[in-house]
Design an enzyme around this catalytic site. Structure first.
Site, PDB file in Angstrom:
ATOM      1  N   ASP A   1     -41.168   7.670   3.169  1.00  0.00           N
ATOM      2  CA  ASP A   1     -41.214   7.366   1.743  1.00  0.00           C
ATOM      3  C   ASP A   1     -42.080   5.946   1.968  1.00  0.00           C
ATOM      4  O   ASP A   1     -42.031   5.189   3.015  1.00  0.00           O
ATOM      5  CB  ASP A   1     -39.767   6.822   1.160  1.00  0.00           C
ATOM      6  CG  ASP A   1     -39.692   6.802  -0.365  1.00  0.00           C
ATOM      7  OD1 ASP A   1     -39.215   7.465  -1.070  1.00  0.00           O
ATOM      8  OD2 ASP A   1     -40.490   5.614  -0.827  1.00  0.00           O
TER       9      ASP A   1
ATOM     10  N   LYS B   1     -36.293   1.137   0.668  1.00  0.00           N
ATOM     11  CA  LYS B   1     -35.466   2.435   0.685  1.00  0.00           C
ATOM     12  C   LYS B   1     -35.136   2.824   2.156  1.00  0.00           C
ATOM     13  O   LYS B   1     -34.168   3.245   2.448  1.00  0.00           O
ATOM     14  CB  LYS B   1     -36.160   3.509  -0.111  1.00  0.00           C
ATOM     15  CG  LYS B   1     -35.645   4.082  -1.150  1.00  0.00           C
ATOM     16  CD  LYS B   1     -36.444   4.908  -1.827  1.00  0.00           C
ATOM     17  CE  LYS B   1     -36.490   4.937  -3.304  1.00  0.00           C
ATOM     18  NZ  LYS B   1     -37.515   5.783  -3.951  1.00  0.00           N
TER      19      LYS B   1
ATOM     20  N   THR C   1     -41.790  13.041 -10.407  1.00  0.00           N
ATOM     21  CA  THR C   1     -42.926  13.398 -11.341  1.00  0.00           C
ATOM     22  C   THR C   1     -42.468  12.755 -12.697  1.00  0.00           C
ATOM     23  O   THR C   1     -41.914  13.561 -13.684  1.00  0.00           O
ATOM     24  CB  THR C   1     -43.138  15.127 -11.607  1.00  0.00           C
ATOM     25  OG1 THR C   1     -41.737  15.534 -11.836  1.00  0.00           O
ATOM     26  CG2 THR C   1     -43.915  15.384 -10.440  1.00  0.00           C
TER      27      THR C   1
ATOM     28  N   THR D   1     -40.323  18.785  -9.437  1.00  0.00           N
ATOM     29  CA  THR D   1     -40.482  19.614 -10.818  1.00  0.00           C
ATOM     30  C   THR D   1     -41.794  19.252 -11.311  1.00  0.00           C
ATOM     31  O   THR D   1     -42.105  17.969 -11.501  1.00  0.00           O
ATOM     32  CB  THR D   1     -39.293  19.111 -11.858  1.00  0.00           C
ATOM     33  OG1 THR D   1     -38.165  19.357 -11.355  1.00  0.00           O
ATOM     34  CG2 THR D   1     -39.555  19.863 -13.291  1.00  0.00           C
TER      35      THR D   1
ATOM     36  N   ASN E   1     -34.027  23.886 -16.807  1.00  0.00           N
ATOM     37  CA  ASN E   1     -33.763  22.552 -17.590  1.00  0.00           C
ATOM     38  C   ASN E   1     -34.138  22.781 -19.100  1.00  0.00           C
ATOM     39  O   ASN E   1     -33.166  21.921 -19.838  1.00  0.00           O
ATOM     40  CB  ASN E   1     -34.493  21.534 -17.054  1.00  0.00           C
ATOM     41  CG  ASN E   1     -33.894  20.860 -15.679  1.00  0.00           C
ATOM     42  OD1 ASN E   1     -33.040  21.432 -15.381  1.00  0.00           O
ATOM     43  ND2 ASN E   1     -34.517  19.858 -15.267  1.00  0.00           N
TER      44      ASN E   1
ATOM     45  N   GLY F   1     -22.014  15.274 -28.127  1.00  0.00           N
ATOM     46  CA  GLY F   1     -21.657  13.856 -27.815  1.00  0.00           C
ATOM     47  C   GLY F   1     -23.082  13.097 -28.089  1.00  0.00           C
ATOM     48  O   GLY F   1     -23.714  13.341 -29.268  1.00  0.00           O
TER      49      GLY F   1
ATOM     50  N   GLY G   1     -29.578  12.703 -21.457  1.00  0.00           N
ATOM     51  CA  GLY G   1     -30.296  11.424 -20.964  1.00  0.00           C
ATOM     52  C   GLY G   1     -30.935  11.776 -19.353  1.00  0.00           C
ATOM     53  O   GLY G   1     -30.765  12.972 -18.785  1.00  0.00           O
TER      54      GLY G   1
ATOM     55  N   CYS H   1     -34.235  13.694 -15.721  1.00  0.00           N
ATOM     56  CA  CYS H   1     -34.930  15.109 -15.579  1.00  0.00           C
ATOM     57  C   CYS H   1     -35.022  15.939 -16.915  1.00  0.00           C
ATOM     58  O   CYS H   1     -36.289  15.981 -17.622  1.00  0.00           O
ATOM     59  CB  CYS H   1     -33.926  15.880 -14.744  1.00  0.00           C
ATOM     60  SG  CYS H   1     -33.977  15.165 -12.997  1.00  0.00           S
TER      61      CYS H   1
ATOM     62  N   ARG I   1     -31.936   6.031 -15.963  1.00  0.00           N
ATOM     63  CA  ARG I   1     -33.053   6.302 -16.724  1.00  0.00           C
ATOM     64  C   ARG I   1     -32.882   7.084 -17.971  1.00  0.00           C
ATOM     65  O   ARG I   1     -32.097   8.228 -18.151  1.00  0.00           O
ATOM     66  CB  ARG I   1     -33.843   7.483 -15.700  1.00  0.00           C
ATOM     67  CG  ARG I   1     -34.559   6.341 -14.584  1.00  0.00           C
ATOM     68  CD  ARG I   1     -35.200   7.377 -13.451  1.00  0.00           C
ATOM     69  NE  ARG I   1     -34.291   8.023 -12.855  1.00  0.00           N
ATOM     70  CZ  ARG I   1     -34.636   9.153 -12.048  1.00  0.00           C
ATOM     71  NH1 ARG I   1     -35.876   9.444 -11.811  1.00  0.00           N
ATOM     72  NH2 ARG I   1     -33.664   9.873 -11.452  1.00  0.00           N
TER      73      ARG I   1
HETATM   74  C1  UGA Z   1     -30.480  18.298 -14.570  1.00  0.00           C
HETATM   75  C2  UGA Z   1     -30.117  19.745 -14.307  1.00  0.00           C
HETATM   76  O1  UGA Z   1     -28.538  20.027 -14.482  1.00  0.00           O
HETATM   77  C3  UGA Z   1     -30.152  20.152 -12.861  1.00  0.00           C
HETATM   78  O2  UGA Z   1     -29.826  21.498 -12.423  1.00  0.00           O
HETATM   79  C4  UGA Z   1     -31.512  19.741 -12.326  1.00  0.00           C
HETATM   80  O3  UGA Z   1     -31.811  20.015 -10.962  1.00  0.00           O
HETATM   81  C5  UGA Z   1     -31.837  18.376 -12.652  1.00  0.00           C
HETATM   82  O4  UGA Z   1     -31.582  18.005 -13.925  1.00  0.00           O
HETATM   83  C6  UGA Z   1     -33.098  17.874 -12.137  1.00  0.00           C
HETATM   84  O5  UGA Z   1     -34.150  18.702 -12.899  1.00  0.00           O
HETATM   85  O6  UGA Z   1     -33.326  17.439 -11.210  1.00  0.00           O
HETATM   86  P1  UGA Z   1     -28.868  15.986 -14.002  1.00  0.00           P
HETATM   87  O7  UGA Z   1     -30.027  15.303 -14.604  1.00  0.00           O
HETATM   88  O8  UGA Z   1     -28.560  15.452 -12.787  1.00  0.00           O
HETATM   89  O9  UGA Z   1     -29.337  17.503 -13.596  1.00  0.00           O
HETATM   90  O10 UGA Z   1     -27.926  16.130 -15.060  1.00  0.00           O
HETATM   91  P2  UGA Z   1     -27.020  16.987 -16.065  1.00  0.00           P
HETATM   92  O11 UGA Z   1     -25.686  17.321 -15.463  1.00  0.00           O
HETATM   93  O12 UGA Z   1     -27.875  18.332 -16.130  1.00  0.00           O
HETATM   94  O13 UGA Z   1     -26.643  16.133 -17.397  1.00  0.00           O
HETATM   95  C7  UGA Z   1     -28.067  15.847 -18.121  1.00  0.00           C
HETATM   96  C8  UGA Z   1     -27.459  15.041 -19.191  1.00  0.00           C
HETATM   97  O14 UGA Z   1     -26.776  16.042 -20.339  1.00  0.00           O
HETATM   98  C9  UGA Z   1     -26.694  13.856 -19.068  1.00  0.00           C
HETATM   99  O15 UGA Z   1     -27.039  12.987 -19.724  1.00  0.00           O
HETATM  100  C10 UGA Z   1     -25.068  14.689 -19.618  1.00  0.00           C
HETATM  101  O16 UGA Z   1     -24.406  13.717 -20.185  1.00  0.00           O
HETATM  102  C11 UGA Z   1     -25.708  15.581 -20.824  1.00  0.00           C
HETATM  103  N1  UGA Z   1     -24.778  16.518 -21.063  1.00  0.00           N
HETATM  104  C12 UGA Z   1     -24.570  17.471 -20.076  1.00  0.00           C
HETATM  105  C13 UGA Z   1     -24.414  16.704 -22.476  1.00  0.00           C
HETATM  106  O17 UGA Z   1     -24.430  15.821 -23.193  1.00  0.00           O
HETATM  107  N2  UGA Z   1     -23.349  17.646 -22.746  1.00  0.00           N
HETATM  108  C14 UGA Z   1     -23.187  18.643 -21.909  1.00  0.00           C
HETATM  109  O18 UGA Z   1     -22.316  19.489 -22.168  1.00  0.00           O
HETATM  110  C15 UGA Z   1     -23.517  18.457 -20.485  1.00  0.00           C
END
Ligand code: UGA
Length: 437
Positions: A30, A35, A85, A121, A212, A257, A261, A264, A334
């Protein structure tokens, strides 16, 4: 195998540690010295459950090292590109600076037969562009697109036991030499029956953005239902339970809710729309604009509900926001909906205190104008209203009677629909959920 992992952020640091755990010799590279210094002494530069224990375990074997020196990639046969990205400033598209810089810096260290494996991604079309660069430098080397689906908070287990592997190879053929090499890299999880799909480059890239986008759409769908439930006096949590019992729909990712956020989902749907436009297929993804709009509307709605909860004005009201991370088990802020709501409340005259078990360091760098208090009980002292915005276990299990003695008014808004409304109301609280009566 000897493996290099370029980029040691949320994705790369976990990937490097997990590859070493699977038995490979790994070097993580990196450009960020801080880091690398942290990782070299088995300290994770961010909070991810299980990562530090794993770093300690694999570093003791001598199979994992970290450096800022790209020439350390020479001698590895597989090179994973795991850099970020982010969204371009002022535009929807993805900023490809880091991917391009990593790939270019790697080129001169490639040896015949090496595999360059993209995990970031990226906009569809990136793989074939990078593939040309790799082949021009080293005609017997190959570029594979192998998207990563890990969730923050579950990154270690998602990497060691993923739902599926996707390998995008130039000709889309199972017989491509790169398929056998990646099968060797992932031999441990593959031996437990993890499905593996071989595709061409663009399909593999699109699998990630499509996945996603689907998840984001599912969340915005249920949040749109929450808006309707509020208008009709219905309960979106019961509605989600009921529709989720249909196997074809499924209950997961139907938690209404304050919306999604993180680093990703929001930027990925925007970059996807931008790329579709470049390809002349923008109509196909106009619905994602609505998905984005529904999501952003949640934040404004919570500000309005908080104003109502506080008797019609936010001016001078002491509001405690429980949770700053974009989701529990993460210190990532983020595009955190919780923090964005906290900042809007403050702008509208409220005096906002934010608490979070892990994310306060990152949050205070992002929004220095807010007040922060690490200790939950102290954070709620004399509050006029509480807002639960990130559903950490600690907040789900708060005792309404105990808290009642500390706040100045018994008012709570549950932005994640995880509290037992009856219990809080019975303890004398004015309770608001989202999309619930
Ligand atoms: C997301 C995807 O779930 C992963 O599969 C993917 O690899 C990742 O992005 C990425 O592109 O690297 P992540 O950002 O860690 O993963 O988080 P999630 O668990 O997907 O949650 C995303 C957001 O959705 C959070 O703010 C969470 O609070 C919200 N969320 C999730 C809801 O508001 N309602 C739900 O039912 C589920």
């Amino acid at each position: 195998m000897r493996i290099s992992v370029i980029g040691c952020g949320y994705l790369g640091a976990v990937h490097a540690a997990c590859m070493a755990q699977l038995g490979h010799d790994v070097v993580g590279i990196d450009v960020d010295q801080r880091k690398i210094d942290a990782l070299s002494v088995a300290k994770a530069p961010f909070y991810e459950p299980g990562l530090e224990a794993l770093l300690e375990e694999v570093q003791a074997t001598g199979r994992l090292s970290f450096t800022t020196d790209m020439s350390a990639a020479a001698g590895s046969t597989v090179h994973f590109i795991c850099v970020g990205t982010p969204q371009k400033k002022g535009e929807n598209g993805a900023d490809m600076t880091y991917v391009d810089a990593a790939a270019t810096a790697l080129l001169e260290h490639l040896s015949p037969g090496d595999l360059v494996v993209g995990k970031s991604t990226v906009p569809v079309g990136t793989a074939s562009r990078l593939s040309d660069l790799v082949q021009k430098q080293e005609p017997s080397a190959h570029l594979v697109w192998n998207p990563e689906f890990l969730r923050e908070g579950h990154a270690v287990s998602d990497t060691l036991s993923p739902d599926r592997f996707v390998y995008g190879v130039a000709d889309g053929s199972e017989d491509h030499r790169a398929v056998a090499v990646l099968d060797e890299v992932y031999s441990v999880p593959l031996s437990t029956g993890t499905p593996r799909l071989v595709t061409d480059h663009p399909t593999a890239e699109l699998v990630k953005t499509a996945a996603n986008s689907f998840l984001a759409t599912k969340i915005s769908f249920i949040n749109a239902m929450a808006e309707l439930c509020e208008a009709a006096g219905a309960d979106v949590t019961r509605l989600a339970d009921a529709i989720g019992m249909d196997d074809r729909i499924g209950r997961k990712f139907l938690n209404a809710g304050i919306g999604f956020g993180g680093g990703c989902l929001p930027k990925d749907i925007r970059a996807f729309m931008a790329r579709a436009g470049e390809l002349g297929a923008d109509q196909a993804l106009t619905f994602l604009r609505e998905v984005d709009a529904i999501n952003m509307r949640r934040r404004t709605r919570v500000v309005e509900l908080t104003r109502e909860l506080c008797g019609g004005t936010l001016l001078g009201k002491r509001i405690t926001v429980l949770g700053a991370a974009f989701k529990p088990e993460s210190d990532d802020v983020r595009d955190s909906p919780a923090l964005s709501i906290a900042a809007q409340l403050q702008l509208q005259g409220a005096v906002v205190t934010v608490t979070d078990p892990k994310a306060l360091g990152n949050a205070s760098k992002r929004f220095p104008e807010l007040q922060y208090e690490a200790e939950t009980n102290r954070s709620v002292d004399n509050a006029d209203a509480l807002l639960l915005l990130t559903e950490w276990e600690e907040y789900r299990s708060l005792d309404p009677y105990e808290l009642g003695g500390r706040v100045s008014s018994l008012r709570i808004l549950d932005g994640r629909n995880v509290l037992d409304a009856e219990k809080w109301r019975a303890a004398g609280w004015t309770f608001r959920g989202l999309g619930r009566p």
